[in-house]
Design an enzyme around this catalytic site. Structure first.
Site, PDB file in Angstrom:
ATOM      1  N   TYR A 113     -11.854  -1.164  -8.517  1.00  0.00           N
ATOM      2  CA  TYR A 113     -11.075  -2.387  -8.768  1.00  0.00           C
ATOM      3  C   TYR A 113     -12.021  -3.576  -8.826  1.00  0.00           C
ATOM      4  CZ  TYR A 113      -7.772  -6.209  -7.988  1.00  0.00           C
ATOM      5  OH  TYR A 113      -7.046  -7.372  -8.097  1.00  0.00           O
ATOM      6  N   LYS A 168       4.746 -13.718 -13.330  1.00  0.00           N
ATOM      7  CA  LYS A 168       6.048 -14.414 -13.351  1.00  0.00           C
ATOM      8  C   LYS A 168       5.875 -15.868 -12.933  1.00  0.00           C
ATOM      9  CE  LYS A 168      10.741 -13.999 -11.416  1.00  0.00           C
ATOM     10  NZ  LYS A 168      10.782 -14.830 -10.190  1.00  0.00           N
ATOM     11  N   ALA A 221       4.007 -10.221 -17.000  1.00  0.00           N
ATOM     12  CA  ALA A 221       4.844 -11.398 -16.690  1.00  0.00           C
ATOM     13  C   ALA A 221       6.133 -11.044 -15.952  1.00  0.00           C
ATOM     14  CB  ALA A 221       5.180 -12.138 -17.988  1.00  0.00           C
TER      15      ALA A 221
END
Ligand SMILES: NC(=O)C1=CN([C@@H]2O[C@H](COP(=O)(O)OP(=O)(O)OC[C@H]3O[C@@H](n4cnc5c(N)ncnc54)[C@H](O)[C@@H]3O)[C@@H](O)[C@H]2O)C=CC1
Ligand SMILES: CCCCCC(=O)/C=C/C=C\C=C\C=C\[C@@H](O)[C@@H](O)CCCC(=O)O
Length: 251
Positions: free
Chosen positions: A151, A19, A13
């Site tokens: 990934y 965020k 976050a």
């Protein structure tokens, strides 16, 4: 799900998509436990957000999601502070193919760990309040990513895990209602620190606010369970997955 008074745990976050998720949840009335391994950045974000939202609606806890002990302690802190957990956004992630085992431990294992912790805390049949889990996968979780095979594997794994968990939650609803939904979000490129650290990137970029609004949709729309929502520049769509034809092995 109306967000007023609800409690969310958001991992990763301290910057970027996490965020943005935190801000849209606060804006819509939720309380948020911000978790991140970056203590300085996390504390800085809470200081900044406290100027716009009531400080008692947020807390930061340093937490590396690769640590079972740290993740459990962070959940406990959120429960002690806010009384329960209604929303989990497994957002923390990394991209570094040279650190592929670390990437698997973070992107896939860390999000699985968070999901299982949330199931324990949210489970209505164990005194929980129910809730919703959003796993942040990627467009690379739906198709190949030339520059990031491992990934892409972590993000494919996360889609498969999220769909499997959600189908299981839906299947057992008649016997033991957990009251929990789980969905994946699959963004394309978004301009964040993760991307800026990768040199050879091209492609069209979605906006942080677009991703955050899509996550808000998955959290608040209680009909959404087991979905994978793609969000790319100027577009979003729910993925239609092939269903296995029971009478044959064809998808
Ligand atoms: N930026 C993009 O183009 C896209 C990103 N994503 C995914 O979105 C999520 C967020 O990515 P961004 O915001 O772009 O990254 P970012 O690098 O800007 O932010 C990631 C945050 O997660 C934290 N973090 C990383 N590993 C952690 C760990 N082990 N424990 C706790 N916190 C940890 C970092 O400290 C950082 O604050 C990731 O899961 C990423 O794979 C998915 C699709 C596109
Ligand atoms: C290179 C580092 C990326 C880290 C951030 C991230 O996850 C970015 C992903 C952006 C784009 C990935 C695109 C993958 C495209 C193809 O695999 C395509 O086949 C996906 C098709 C998905 C669909 O259902 O249309």
């Amino acid at each position: 799900m109306a967000l007023s008074g609800k409690t969310a745990v958001v991992t990763g976050a301290a910057m970027g998509i996490g965020k943005a998720i935190t801000e849209i949840l606060l804006k819509n009335g939720a309380k948020v436990a911000l978790l991140d391994k970056n203590k300085a950045a996390g504390e800085s974000v809470v200081e900044a957000l406290s100027k716009e939202y009531e400080p008692d609606r947020m807390l930061f806890r340093e937490c590396n999601i690769k640590s079972d002990e740290e993740f459990k302690a962070a959940f406990q802190k959120a429960v002690e502070t806010f009384g329960g957990i209604d929303i989990l956004c497994n957002n923390a992630g990394m991209f570094d193919e040279s650190e592929w085992e670390n990437m698997v431990s973070t992107n896939l294992v860390g999000s699985i760990r968070g999901t299982y912790l949330a199931l324990e805390h949210m489970n209505k049949s164990k005194g929980g309040q129910g809730g919703v889990i959003i796993n942040v996968s990627s467009l690379a979780g739906l198709g190949p990513l030339l520059t990031g095979p491992v990934y892409s594997a972590t993000k494919h794994g996360l889609v498969g895990f999220t769909r499997s968990i959600s189908h299981r939650l839906a299947a057992i609803i008649s016997t033991s209602d957990y009251g929990i939904r789980a969905n994946a979000i699959c963004p394309g490129f978004v301009q964040t620190n993760l991307i800026s650290e990768i040199k050879s990137q091209t492609g069209q970029f979605a906006h942080l606010v677009d991703v955050a609004e899509c996550i808000l949709e998955l959290v608040t729309d209680e009909t959404k369970n087991g979905e994978a929502l793609v969000v790319v520049k100027d577009s979003k769509f729910y993925v239609t997955f092939p269903t296995l034809d029971k009478s044959s092995d064809k998808p």
